[in-house]
Design a protein around this motif. Structure first.
Motif, PDB file in Angstrom:
ATOM      1  N   GLN A  87       0.816  -1.207   0.000  1.00  0.00           N
ATOM      2  CA  GLN A  87       0.000   0.000   0.000  1.00  0.00           C
ATOM      3  C   GLN A  87       0.852   1.262   0.000  1.00  0.00           C
ATOM      4  OE1 GLN A  87      -3.337  -0.093  -0.291  1.00  0.00           O
ATOM      5  NE2 GLN A  87      -3.005  -2.299  -0.520  1.00  0.00           N
ATOM      6  N   SER A  88       2.105   1.131   0.454  1.00  0.00           N
ATOM      7  CA  SER A  88       2.954   2.312   0.555  1.00  0.00           C
ATOM      8  C   SER A  88       4.240   2.193  -0.225  1.00  0.00           C
ATOM      9  CB  SER A  88       3.298   2.578   2.028  1.00  0.00           C
ATOM     10  OG  SER A  88       3.995   1.466   2.574  1.00  0.00           O
ATOM     11  N   ALA A  89       4.472   1.030  -0.861  1.00  0.00           N
ATOM     12  CA  ALA A  89       5.736   0.808  -1.554  1.00  0.00           C
ATOM     13  C   ALA A  89       5.858   1.700  -2.768  1.00  0.00           C
ATOM     14  CB  ALA A  89       5.833  -0.661  -1.989  1.00  0.00           C
ATOM     15  N   GLU A  90       7.087   2.116  -3.003  1.00  0.00           N
ATOM     16  CA  GLU A  90       7.372   2.870  -4.211  1.00  0.00           C
ATOM     17  C   GLU A  90       8.092   1.944  -5.178  1.00  0.00           C
ATOM     18  OE1 GLU A  90       8.179   7.416  -3.345  1.00  0.00           O
ATOM     19  OE2 GLU A  90       9.598   6.114  -2.338  1.00  0.00           O
ATOM     20  N   ALA A  91       7.795   2.055  -6.437  1.00  0.00           N
ATOM     21  CA  ALA A  91       8.439   1.200  -7.426  1.00  0.00           C
ATOM     22  C   ALA A  91       8.405   1.874  -8.773  1.00  0.00           C
ATOM     23  CB  ALA A  91       7.730  -0.154  -7.508  1.00  0.00           C
ATOM     24  N   VAL A  92       9.247   1.395  -9.664  1.00  0.00           N
ATOM     25  CA  VAL A  92       9.287   1.930 -11.015  1.00  0.00           C
ATOM     26  C   VAL A  92       7.965   1.617 -11.701  1.00  0.00           C
ATOM     27  CG1 VAL A  92      10.439   1.780 -13.236  1.00  0.00           C
ATOM     28  CG2 VAL A  92      11.765   1.587 -11.137  1.00  0.00           C
ATOM     29  N   PRO A  93       7.257   2.600 -12.240  1.00  0.00           N
ATOM     30  CA  PRO A  93       5.991   2.325 -12.906  1.00  0.00           C
ATOM     31  C   PRO A  93       6.201   1.512 -14.172  1.00  0.00           C
ATOM     32  CG  PRO A  93       6.661   4.589 -13.292  1.00  0.00           C
ATOM     33  CD  PRO A  93       7.612   4.016 -12.259  1.00  0.00           C
ATOM     34  N   ILE A 216      39.824   0.951 -11.721  1.00  0.00           N
ATOM     35  CA  ILE A 216      38.846   1.567 -10.827  1.00  0.00           C
ATOM     36  C   ILE A 216      38.827   3.067 -11.065  1.00  0.00           C
ATOM     37  CG2 ILE A 216      38.203   1.969  -8.421  1.00  0.00           C
ATOM     38  CD1 ILE A 216      37.869  -0.922  -9.206  1.00  0.00           C
ATOM     39  N   VAL A 217      37.657   3.620 -11.250  1.00  0.00           N
ATOM     40  CA  VAL A 217      37.510   5.054 -11.498  1.00  0.00           C
ATOM     41  C   VAL A 217      36.496   5.629 -10.517  1.00  0.00           C
ATOM     42  CG1 VAL A 217      38.122   4.871 -13.941  1.00  0.00           C
ATOM     43  CG2 VAL A 217      35.720   4.656 -13.248  1.00  0.00           C
ATOM     44  N   SER A 218      36.398   6.945 -10.497  1.00  0.00           N
ATOM     45  CA  SER A 218      35.464   7.624  -9.607  1.00  0.00           C
ATOM     46  C   SER A 218      34.102   7.800 -10.274  1.00  0.00           C
ATOM     47  CB  SER A 218      36.014   9.001  -9.215  1.00  0.00           C
ATOM     48  OG  SER A 218      37.202   8.867  -8.473  1.00  0.00           O
ATOM     49  N   TYR A 219      33.051   7.673  -9.480  1.00  0.00           N
ATOM     50  CA  TYR A 219      31.685   7.922  -9.944  1.00  0.00           C
ATOM     51  C   TYR A 219      30.950   8.701  -8.859  1.00  0.00           C
ATOM     52  CZ  TYR A 219      26.826   7.289 -11.254  1.00  0.00           C
ATOM     53  OH  TYR A 219      25.515   7.517 -11.586  1.00  0.00           O
ATOM     54  N   THR A 220      30.254   9.766  -9.264  1.00  0.00           N
ATOM     55  CA  THR A 220      29.498  10.588  -8.331  1.00  0.00           C
ATOM     56  C   THR A 220      28.023  10.218  -8.376  1.00  0.00           C
ATOM     57  OG1 THR A 220      31.057  12.420  -8.629  1.00  0.00           O
ATOM     58  CG2 THR A 220      28.925  12.941  -7.649  1.00  0.00           C
ATOM     59  N   ILE A 221      27.467   9.877  -7.237  1.00  0.00           N
ATOM     60  CA  ILE A 221      26.058   9.515  -7.164  1.00  0.00           C
ATOM     61  C   ILE A 221      25.192  10.721  -7.527  1.00  0.00           C
ATOM     62  CG2 ILE A 221      24.200   8.822  -5.596  1.00  0.00           C
ATOM     63  CD1 ILE A 221      26.175   7.103  -4.121  1.00  0.00           C
ATOM     64  N   THR A 222      24.231  10.515  -8.415  1.00  0.00           N
ATOM     65  CA  THR A 222      23.373  11.595  -8.891  1.00  0.00           C
ATOM     66  C   THR A 222      22.039  11.594  -8.145  1.00  0.00           C
ATOM     67  OG1 THR A 222      22.281  10.279 -10.605  1.00  0.00           O
ATOM     68  CG2 THR A 222      24.397  11.286 -11.180  1.00  0.00           C
ATOM     69  N   VAL A 226      19.659   8.368  -6.583  1.00  0.00           N
ATOM     70  CA  VAL A 226      19.072   8.328  -5.245  1.00  0.00           C
ATOM     71  C   VAL A 226      17.553   8.231  -5.305  1.00  0.00           C
ATOM     72  CG1 VAL A 226      18.784   9.612  -3.088  1.00  0.00           C
ATOM     73  CG2 VAL A 226      21.015   9.578  -4.231  1.00  0.00           C
ATOM     74  N   ALA A 227      16.955   8.918  -6.291  1.00  0.00           N
ATOM     75  CA  ALA A 227      15.493   8.985  -6.369  1.00  0.00           C
ATOM     76  C   ALA A 227      14.862   7.633  -6.658  1.00  0.00           C
ATOM     77  CB  ALA A 227      15.077  10.000  -7.425  1.00  0.00           C
ATOM     78  N   GLY A 228      15.552   6.798  -7.426  1.00  0.00           N
ATOM     79  CA  GLY A 228      14.991   5.482  -7.753  1.00  0.00           C
ATOM     80  C   GLY A 228      13.813   5.567  -8.726  1.00  0.00           C
ATOM     81  N   PRO A 229      12.610   5.221  -8.299  1.00  0.00           N
ATOM     82  CA  PRO A 229      12.250   4.740  -6.953  1.00  0.00           C
ATOM     83  C   PRO A 229      12.649   3.285  -6.716  1.00  0.00           C
ATOM     84  CG  PRO A 229      10.313   4.800  -8.332  1.00  0.00           C
ATOM     85  CD  PRO A 229      11.432   5.358  -9.164  1.00  0.00           C
ATOM     86  N   TYR A 230      12.677   2.903  -5.439  1.00  0.00           N
ATOM     87  CA  TYR A 230      13.094   1.572  -5.028  1.00  0.00           C
ATOM     88  C   TYR A 230      12.005   0.902  -4.207  1.00  0.00           C
ATOM     89  CZ  TYR A 230      17.684   3.317  -6.384  1.00  0.00           C
ATOM     90  OH  TYR A 230      18.724   3.846  -7.093  1.00  0.00           O
ATOM     91  N   LEU A 231      12.058  -0.435  -4.190  1.00  0.00           N
ATOM     92  CA  LEU A 231      11.204  -1.201  -3.297  1.00  0.00           C
ATOM     93  C   LEU A 231      11.929  -1.396  -1.969  1.00  0.00           C
ATOM     94  CD1 LEU A 231       9.974  -3.989  -5.737  1.00  0.00           C
ATOM     95  CD2 LEU A 231       8.652  -2.029  -4.928  1.00  0.00           C
ATOM     96  N   ALA A 232      11.176  -1.544  -0.899  1.00  0.00           N
ATOM     97  CA  ALA A 232      11.796  -1.794   0.403  1.00  0.00           C
ATOM     98  C   ALA A 232      12.371  -3.201   0.480  1.00  0.00           C
ATOM     99  CB  ALA A 232      10.770  -1.588   1.518  1.00  0.00           C
ATOM    100  N   TYR A 249      14.807  -2.539  -8.233  1.00  0.00           N
ATOM    101  CA  TYR A 249      15.892  -2.635  -7.268  1.00  0.00           C
ATOM    102  C   TYR A 249      15.381  -2.227  -5.892  1.00  0.00           C
ATOM    103  CZ  TYR A 249      19.044  -2.802 -11.312  1.00  0.00           C
ATOM    104  OH  TYR A 249      19.680  -3.143 -12.473  1.00  0.00           O
ATOM    105  N   THR A 250      16.077  -2.657  -4.859  1.00  0.00           N
ATOM    106  CA  THR A 250      15.668  -2.324  -3.499  1.00  0.00           C
ATOM    107  C   THR A 250      16.555  -1.258  -2.855  1.00  0.00           C
ATOM    108  OG1 THR A 250      17.027  -4.114  -2.567  1.00  0.00           O
ATOM    109  CG2 THR A 250      14.727  -4.624  -3.126  1.00  0.00           C
ATOM    110  N   ARG A 251      17.681  -0.917  -3.470  1.00  0.00           N
ATOM    111  CA  ARG A 251      18.589   0.064  -2.876  1.00  0.00           C
ATOM    112  C   ARG A 251      19.562   0.559  -3.940  1.00  0.00           C
ATOM    113  NH1 ARG A 251      18.864  -4.952  -1.258  1.00  0.00           N
ATOM    114  NH2 ARG A 251      20.716  -6.168  -1.779  1.00  0.00           N
ATOM    115  N   VAL A 252      20.166   1.690  -3.671  1.00  0.00           N
ATOM    116  CA  VAL A 252      21.085   2.313  -4.620  1.00  0.00           C
ATOM    117  C   VAL A 252      22.302   1.427  -4.848  1.00  0.00           C
ATOM    118  CG1 VAL A 252      22.527   4.330  -5.088  1.00  0.00           C
ATOM    119  CG2 VAL A 252      20.320   4.618  -3.940  1.00  0.00           C
ATOM    120  N   SER A 253      22.839   0.857  -3.790  1.00  0.00           N
ATOM    121  CA  SER A 253      24.048   0.037  -3.937  1.00  0.00           C
ATOM    122  C   SER A 253      23.797  -1.175  -4.826  1.00  0.00           C
ATOM    123  CB  SER A 253      24.562  -0.410  -2.566  1.00  0.00           C
ATOM    124  OG  SER A 253      23.576  -1.126  -1.844  1.00  0.00           O
ATOM    125  N   GLU A 254      22.623  -1.763  -4.753  1.00  0.00           N
ATOM    126  CA  GLU A 254      22.284  -2.894  -5.628  1.00  0.00           C
ATOM    127  C   GLU A 254      22.239  -2.449  -7.080  1.00  0.00           C
ATOM    128  OE1 GLU A 254      18.726  -6.235  -6.123  1.00  0.00           O
ATOM    129  OE2 GLU A 254      18.266  -4.243  -5.337  1.00  0.00           O
TER     130      GLU A 254
END
Length: 431
Positions: A87-93, A216-222, A226-232, A249-254
């Motif tokens: 009822q409250s989950a956010e997910a990619v439409p 290995i290179v640098s990457y800046t999180i945008t 962060v916005a996703g949306p993601y599932l819990a 996905y459930t999190r940014v790191s994934e």
């Protein structure tokens, strides 16, 4: 080798020098090296904020953590363990054109985005069940000796990245030797007639320089990251999966781990203390290069080696991927079949009368698309009913657990293959 050359070698191989096992303050010196040519200005600036775990975190201008104040024990929590409330989950439409999958698909009725290659996978697409048994490789690739010592893990990761750049997938980049690396080395030698020694730092530095630079290179999180949306969370039960708007996905790191072909735990390991939920955080990520291209004439699904190898019309190897192919209980087919159709972002229809029975689920269930879906983000249907080549929601298990007869690849490998094959491409299963 001079001290400068040694430092250059370590930087190129690991991208983070001696980060593994070295205190963060010691590793910070490498951020001033020209290797990090995208480092931000304002080196004396710091910022303090409260993260999702209630900790007060202080970071410098690079997004590197320089101080963490732990909260009281009763305030700590693990967000990844929250159960999804639909009822409250956010997910990619879902895409506007998505209408679900029929248990018995009608080819004349579009059921999702398939980029013109036909309908999406349905209930005849077998996947892994909790009770599957692993069939060991009957013809494993020769074992490759890896580097030793405190920086060995970084060297192995650099070696995996070299293989990936060459079109020879090692599976997830995790800094570990193993059967997936062994089979990648054998395929690399087949493709190039050459050998790279993962224990030879200087040789790897030269190969890295020749194929795109540091591993290995640098990457800046945008903000978009962060916005996703993601599932819990992703529930195990198929009836609960069917209630979700998408298998996101459930999190940014994934999400970022998959984008950069990395094991999620390894991504977090080489970025200790990094806040993946904060826009502007600078991460260290694998530099794997561009996807392979080519005209595919034949695909070999090698059961004995748990590997997919892809050839052009001249018989030259284009790419190779570690895979899971069948199991003891439900083996993959034998002989030759053809690619029937290709679907990107497929949904999945579970039908216990055709598939295995999962838990107490006795009825047909339509599971929406997404990278955490039963067939991942790609479905390449084969001419033999119920079989296909597809992605997976668990890339770190590729080559380690088996599927219900299908050929399972990491999502990024499956996507690369899907963009090269066409309906009618030959797929040969070899024992």
């Amino acid at each position: 080798m001079s001290r400068d050359r040694v430092k250059r070698a370590l930087l190129a191989v690991s991208g983070i020098a001696l980060l593994m096992g070295v205190p963060d303050r010691a590793s910070a010196q490498f951020y001033d090296d020209p290797f990090y040519d995208d480092a931000p200005s304002g080196r004396g600036q710091t910022e303090t904020f409260v993260d999702e775990f209630g900790r007060r975190v202080t970071v410098d201008a690079y997004g590197r953590v320089i101080g963490v104040e732990q909260p009281r024990a009763e305030r700590r929590r693990d967000a990844s363990r929250r159960y999804l409330d639909d009822q409250s989950a956010e997910a990619v439409p879902l895409d506007d054109g998505f209408s679900g999958l029929d248990a018995y698909p009608d080819p004349s009725r579009p059921s999702g985005r398939s980029d013109g290659f036909g309908d999406l996978p349905n209930a005849d697409a077998p996947i892994v069940s909790p009770n599957e048994t692993t069939a060991p490789e009957s013809r494993p690739a020769p074992k490759v000796e890896g580097p030793k010592g405190p920086n060995a893990k970084a060297q192995v990761a650099a070696f995996q990245i070299l293989m990936d750049r060459a079109g020879i997938s090692p599976g997830v980049i995790d800094g570990r030797m193993g059967t997936n690396v062994d089979k990648a080395v054998a395929a690399y030698e087949e493709k190039y007639g050459d050998h790279i020694d993962p224990t030879n730092v200087q040789a790897m530095v030269e190969q890295l320089d020749a194929t795109g630079g540091p591993a290995i290179v640098s990457y800046t999180i945008t903000d978009k990251d962060v916005a996703g949306p993601y599932l819990a969370a992703i529930p195990d039960d198929y009836s609960e999966k069917a209630k979700l708007p998408a298998m996101s996905y459930t999190r940014v790191s994934e999400m970022l781990a998959e984008r950069f072909h990395m094991d999620e735990n390894y991504l977090m390991e080489i970025n200790p203390g990094a806040d993946f939920n904060r826009q502007g955080t600078i991460l260290k990520v694998a530099s794997t290069g561009e996807p392979a291209t080519g005209e595919v004439a034949k695909i070999i699904a090698d059961k004995g080696r748990e590997q997919v190898r892809v050839y052009d019309a001249s018989g030259a190897l284009i790419v190779a991927y570690p895979s899971t192919i069948g199991s003891r209980d439900t083996p993959s087919p034998s002989g030759t079949v053809q690619v029937a159709r290709i679907a990107f972002d497929p949904g999945y229809t579970y039908n216990p009368k055709i598939n295995f029975t999962q838990g107490q689920n006795k009825s047909i269930l339509n599971i929406p698309p997404g990278p955490n879906g039963p067939v991942g983000s790609i479905w390449i249907a084969l001419s033999k009913p119920t079989y296909g080549i597809h992605g997976t929601p668990e890339p770190s298990k590729i080559g380690k657990t088996n599927s219900h007869g299908c050929v399972r690849l990491a999502n990024w490998d499956a996507a690369e293959l899907a963009r090269m094959v066409k309906p009618g491409t030959t797929v040969e299963f070899v024992e």
